[in-house]
Design an enzyme around this catalytic site. Sequence first.
Site, PDB file in Angstrom:
ATOM      1  N   GLU A 106       0.766  -0.680  -0.206  1.00  0.00           N
ATOM      2  CA  GLU A 106       0.101   0.073   0.158  1.00  0.00           C
ATOM      3  C   GLU A 106       0.908   0.782   0.153  1.00  0.00           C
ATOM      4  O   GLU A 106       2.160   1.083   0.563  1.00  0.00           O
ATOM      5  CB  GLU A 106      -1.468  -0.274   1.135  1.00  0.00           C
ATOM      6  CG  GLU A 106      -0.359  -0.024   2.502  1.00  0.00           C
ATOM      7  CD  GLU A 106      -1.135  -0.758   3.559  1.00  0.00           C
ATOM      8  OE1 GLU A 106      -2.117  -1.651   3.767  1.00  0.00           O
ATOM      9  OE2 GLU A 106      -1.177   0.221   4.824  1.00  0.00           O
ATOM     10  N   LYS A 130       2.473   4.279   0.937  1.00  0.00           N
ATOM     11  CA  LYS A 130       3.643   4.937   2.137  1.00  0.00           C
ATOM     12  C   LYS A 130       2.750   6.904   2.575  1.00  0.00           C
ATOM     13  O   LYS A 130       3.818   7.686   1.004  1.00  0.00           O
ATOM     14  CB  LYS A 130       5.350   5.028   2.490  1.00  0.00           C
ATOM     15  CG  LYS A 130       5.196   5.445   4.244  1.00  0.00           C
ATOM     16  CD  LYS A 130       6.393   4.719   4.208  1.00  0.00           C
ATOM     17  CE  LYS A 130       6.969   5.735   5.290  1.00  0.00           C
ATOM     18  NZ  LYS A 130       6.647   6.544   6.178  1.00  0.00           N
ATOM     19  N   ASP A 154       2.952  10.808   2.476  1.00  0.00           N
ATOM     20  CA  ASP A 154       3.730  11.323   3.911  1.00  0.00           C
ATOM     21  C   ASP A 154       2.837  12.325   4.848  1.00  0.00           C
ATOM     22  O   ASP A 154       2.933  13.743   3.749  1.00  0.00           O
ATOM     23  CB  ASP A 154       4.757  11.689   2.778  1.00  0.00           C
ATOM     24  CG  ASP A 154       5.081  12.924   3.589  1.00  0.00           C
ATOM     25  OD1 ASP A 154       6.143  12.990   4.753  1.00  0.00           O
ATOM     26  OD2 ASP A 154       6.644  13.762   2.498  1.00  0.00           O
ATOM     27  N   ARG A 161       0.693  11.080  17.160  1.00  0.00           N
ATOM     28  CA  ARG A 161       1.109   9.642  17.548  1.00  0.00           C
ATOM     29  C   ARG A 161       2.029  10.301  18.867  1.00  0.00           C
ATOM     30  O   ARG A 161       2.166   9.793  19.894  1.00  0.00           O
ATOM     31  CB  ARG A 161       2.228   9.876  16.110  1.00  0.00           C
ATOM     32  CG  ARG A 161       3.287   8.290  16.238  1.00  0.00           C
ATOM     33  CD  ARG A 161       3.926   8.460  15.371  1.00  0.00           C
ATOM     34  NE  ARG A 161       5.758   8.330  15.994  1.00  0.00           N
ATOM     35  CZ  ARG A 161       6.077   7.488  16.197  1.00  0.00           C
ATOM     36  NH1 ARG A 161       5.321   5.804  15.606  1.00  0.00           N
ATOM     37  NH2 ARG A 161       6.814   6.830  16.921  1.00  0.00           N
ATOM     38  N   TYR A 172      -5.658   3.996   7.186  1.00  0.00           N
ATOM     39  CA  TYR A 172      -4.790   2.394   6.562  1.00  0.00           C
ATOM     40  C   TYR A 172      -4.517   1.444   7.880  1.00  0.00           C
ATOM     41  O   TYR A 172      -4.622   0.276   7.479  1.00  0.00           O
ATOM     42  CB  TYR A 172      -3.651   2.734   6.098  1.00  0.00           C
ATOM     43  CG  TYR A 172      -2.656   3.431   6.723  1.00  0.00           C
ATOM     44  CD1 TYR A 172      -2.099   2.770   8.001  1.00  0.00           C
ATOM     45  CD2 TYR A 172      -2.544   4.601   6.583  1.00  0.00           C
ATOM     46  CE1 TYR A 172      -1.060   4.051   8.614  1.00  0.00           C
ATOM     47  CE2 TYR A 172      -1.522   5.687   7.385  1.00  0.00           C
ATOM     48  CZ  TYR A 172      -1.264   4.992   7.990  1.00  0.00           C
ATOM     49  OH  TYR A 172      -0.049   5.212   8.829  1.00  0.00           O
ATOM     50  N   LYS A 192      11.081   2.915   0.138  1.00  0.00           N
ATOM     51  CA  LYS A 192      11.157   4.660  -0.128  1.00  0.00           C
ATOM     52  C   LYS A 192      12.048   4.825  -0.668  1.00  0.00           C
ATOM     53  O   LYS A 192      12.095   4.511  -1.381  1.00  0.00           O
ATOM     54  CB  LYS A 192      12.181   5.004   1.388  1.00  0.00           C
ATOM     55  CG  LYS A 192      11.312   5.106   2.461  1.00  0.00           C
ATOM     56  CD  LYS A 192      10.742   6.841   3.485  1.00  0.00           C
ATOM     57  CE  LYS A 192      11.333   6.945   4.470  1.00  0.00           C
ATOM     58  NZ  LYS A 192      11.845   7.643   4.368  1.00  0.00           N
ATOM     59  N   CYS A 214      31.101  40.530  -0.975  1.00  0.00           N
ATOM     60  CA  CYS A 214      29.523  40.487  -1.122  1.00  0.00           C
ATOM     61  C   CYS A 214      28.679  41.369  -2.235  1.00  0.00           C
ATOM     62  O   CYS A 214      28.981  42.090  -2.153  1.00  0.00           O
ATOM     63  CB  CYS A 214      29.207  40.897   0.425  1.00  0.00           C
ATOM     64  SG  CYS A 214      27.363  40.919   0.838  1.00  0.00           S
ATOM     65  N   CYS A 229      26.710  44.352   0.293  1.00  0.00           N
ATOM     66  CA  CYS A 229      27.651  45.330   0.060  1.00  0.00           C
ATOM     67  C   CYS A 229      28.941  45.513   0.271  1.00  0.00           C
ATOM     68  O   CYS A 229      29.468  46.364  -0.135  1.00  0.00           O
ATOM     69  CB  CYS A 229      27.483  45.488   1.456  1.00  0.00           C
ATOM     70  SG  CYS A 229      28.510  44.121   2.839  1.00  0.00           S
ATOM     71  N   CYS A 249      29.653  37.245   4.767  1.00  0.00           N
ATOM     72  CA  CYS A 249      29.609  38.876   4.750  1.00  0.00           C
ATOM     73  C   CYS A 249      30.140  39.098   5.863  1.00  0.00           C
ATOM     74  O   CYS A 249      29.030  38.680   6.862  1.00  0.00           O
ATOM     75  CB  CYS A 249      28.955  38.958   3.768  1.00  0.00           C
ATOM     76  SG  CYS A 249      28.734  40.936   4.366  1.00  0.00           S
ATOM     77  N   CYS A 265      25.369  45.039   6.512  1.00  0.00           N
ATOM     78  CA  CYS A 265      24.313  44.236   5.437  1.00  0.00           C
ATOM     79  C   CYS A 265      23.741  44.711   4.990  1.00  0.00           C
ATOM     80  O   CYS A 265      22.505  44.246   5.542  1.00  0.00           O
ATOM     81  CB  CYS A 265      25.252  43.169   4.920  1.00  0.00           C
ATOM     82  SG  CYS A 265      24.584  42.555   3.835  1.00  0.00           S
TER      83      CYS A 265
HETATM   84  S1  IVH Z   1       1.957   0.439   9.088  1.00  0.00           S
HETATM   85  C1  IVH Z   1       2.950  -1.451  12.700  1.00  0.00           C
HETATM   86  N1  IVH Z   1       1.180   2.350   7.484  1.00  0.00           N
HETATM   87  O1  IVH Z   1       4.888   5.715   7.961  1.00  0.00           O
HETATM   88  C2  IVH Z   1       3.278  -0.046  11.838  1.00  0.00           C
HETATM   89  N2  IVH Z   1       2.590   3.325   8.045  1.00  0.00           N
HETATM   90  O2  IVH Z   1       7.768   5.850   9.300  1.00  0.00           O
HETATM   91  C3  IVH Z   1       2.893   0.965  11.366  1.00  0.00           C
HETATM   92  N3  IVH Z   1       2.746   5.754   7.504  1.00  0.00           N
HETATM   93  O3  IVH Z   1       4.681   5.867  12.057  1.00  0.00           O
HETATM   94  C4  IVH Z   1       2.656   2.132  10.809  1.00  0.00           C
HETATM   95  N4  IVH Z   1       1.466   5.462   5.615  1.00  0.00           N
HETATM   96  O4  IVH Z   1       2.682   7.412  10.414  1.00  0.00           O
HETATM   97  C5  IVH Z   1       1.899   2.206   7.866  1.00  0.00           C
HETATM   98  N5  IVH Z   1       0.416   2.826   4.775  1.00  0.00           N
HETATM   99  C6  IVH Z   1       0.958   2.951   5.810  1.00  0.00           C
HETATM  100  C7  IVH Z   1       1.371   4.455   6.308  1.00  0.00           C
HETATM  101  C8  IVH Z   1       2.270   4.444   7.213  1.00  0.00           C
HETATM  102  C9  IVH Z   1       2.309   6.039   5.894  1.00  0.00           C
HETATM  103  C10 IVH Z   1       3.048   6.192   8.256  1.00  0.00           C
HETATM  104  C11 IVH Z   1       3.401   6.354   9.812  1.00  0.00           C
HETATM  105  C12 IVH Z   1       4.221   5.103  10.443  1.00  0.00           C
HETATM  106  C13 IVH Z   1       5.591   6.267   9.423  1.00  0.00           C
HETATM  107  C14 IVH Z   1       6.455   4.715   9.883  1.00  0.00           C
END
Ligand code: IVH
Length: 667
Positions: free
Chosen positions: A114, A116, A118, A137, A226, A314, A408, A411, A426, A431
Amino acid sequence: MSKASDLKRITELRRELKRHDELYYRDAQPEIEDREYDRLKAELAELEAVHPELSLIDSPTVRVGDDRVEGFASYQHHLPMQSLDNTYSQDEFFAFVARVEKGLEVDGARFTVEPKIDGVAVSLTYENGAFVRAVTRGNGIEGDDVTENARLIKAIPKRLKGDSIPEIIEIRGEIYMRNEEFERVNALRSEAGLELFKNPRNLAAGTIKMLDRVEVGKRQLDIVLYGLGYCQPSVVSSQSEYHRRLGDWGLPVVEAFWEATGPEEAWQAIEKLDTLRNGFEYPTDGAVIKLDSFDQQDVLGATSKAPRWAIAFKFAAEQAETKLNAITIQVGRTGVLTPVAELEPVQLAGTTVSRATLHNREEMARKDVRAGDFVVIEKAGEIIPAVVRVLTEKRPADSEAFVFPETCPSCGTEVTQLEGEVAVRCVNIECPDQVRGRLEHFASRQCMDIEGLGVAVVEQLVSRGSVSNISDIYRLDYEQVVSLDKFAEKSARNLLAAIEASKRVELWRLLHGLGIPQVGAAAAKDLAKAFGGVRELGEASLEKLVELDGIGEKTASGIVAYFQDERNRAIIDALFEAGMNPKAPERPKEGEAVLAGKTFVITGTLPTMKRDEAKALIESKGGKVSGSVSKKTDFLVAGEAAGSKLTKAESLGVKVIDEATLLEMSQ
Ligand code: IVH
């Protein structure tokens, strides 16, 4: 490498990581890209693996962080919010799958893959289908209760719909902000002369932690869910089933997930995700691969840092190719000259990029970047885009090497480079670019928060000669302000009122705003607490400063040098003459500091006091409250159902006391 130098590096890395954790979690102001952070973390883990004897129990080897801020009540998660191991390498990903399959004694384990997301991690609690709580968190164990703000997020349903709804469930997800909303908010801020947010994640993090609900309501936050925390009774048995169930309950869910058996299928899903993710509504920085079956997850369990059944893969930062039209030099508020690439505008990770940093003279020389070059730029973690590589094969024949200025550009003062530093500076304190930078910093949201005193206004004030240092702001009169571009009677009065109001800011804001080298928001808060006044800080000795938690030698000498400079002292005098009267954090009165010098950790449910009350009591008596037990802890205040902290305290020989004893000690 010798053991001594390894130890030195371990200490350094731990300190650096802690600082970056605070910048990322507490201040939502990261200074480095995720990838760089992950690199530091990996280096530390490697060194610690070679020297297990140096790995202290409380070493921060993971981005455990703590996002909690003042003004919100802490709330303990029913089940901790764990972190994830992560990797950028396909080999390491396959090694993860192999470990999982070995641990389960199966060939071809079943995974879900799935996105990740941000965003800002959050845990929503529903009781009998009704939304009751949202908690950040925090440190993973307890976070900030942001329920009231979360109620303003339209995507969070007040009630779950459908059936098989548990009595109580913690649902984990990420709060985020869409790109268009990010741009809308920033455009308004720019018009108002306020500092801009660096990226949607920081803006989302800042918004969910605002104390003023009216302001929160003006910005649109979104959420995607999720993860599963505590759930009673349990109603699902796998991650894939859970994703579907979340959707049935009417919750916003990930736009896509894959079910995959074995390493190859899982890898294909990761690659597929990478091709789709730019079209998602939320920013993503990787894939999370989880063992699908909850029973199998339980079999593998977790290490002290992260579950063994999941990993984050990542994606490398997004890159784009464009033409570098010119190289300009920016002079920052501290006098550092930063080369900037002026680019042919190009789309990158959802935004148009027309400038990128070239870091410093050495970096430029190393890459031999020239005007007219075609370059590859990268936006990792969506902070500031950087030039990563020059496409020398496309370089025009008549191109000339860039000559870094000896003086610089603002100035004309000759530039210098301090030993051991890459920065070229500088040193002329007057300046104009530095003056502007210092004023912008002083007035910014993270410092004095003077609304209406943004980049454009500062620029005019400096070029007209109305202000040349921060104290001059307090000498501005109506005539000077109303005659500025785009100002009329009302806006002039508003700006003067905002300037007047800023005289009573919290002390840490003033300390941050002074621009003392190395002193960011986090250090300013620690210093405000420890000294209670600017003058008191100015008189502190180097020895006294380094004794403080979180203040290293470099910061301490920066502070001492700052106050030794007569010009700085004159500015501070002028600020106070103008009526500056910052609010010091509350400190215990003389004779009441009976717990001074003692560090406490509170755990479990206390018989009469809430945890926040116990914390406030300890602090009012001069004691310190920390979130985790270490050798430095003096007392663990344990209530009912005290868990791992109690075990740890006992193993370290930390004294364990109950509420009654705490009350007695505080008399
Ligand atoms: S699972 C025990 N699933 O990434 C598993 N985390 O780097 C816990 N995050 O603290 C997390 N998308 O805040 C999970 N699809 C996803 C996620 C996800 C983003 C974040 C989450 C976690 C952090 C870890």
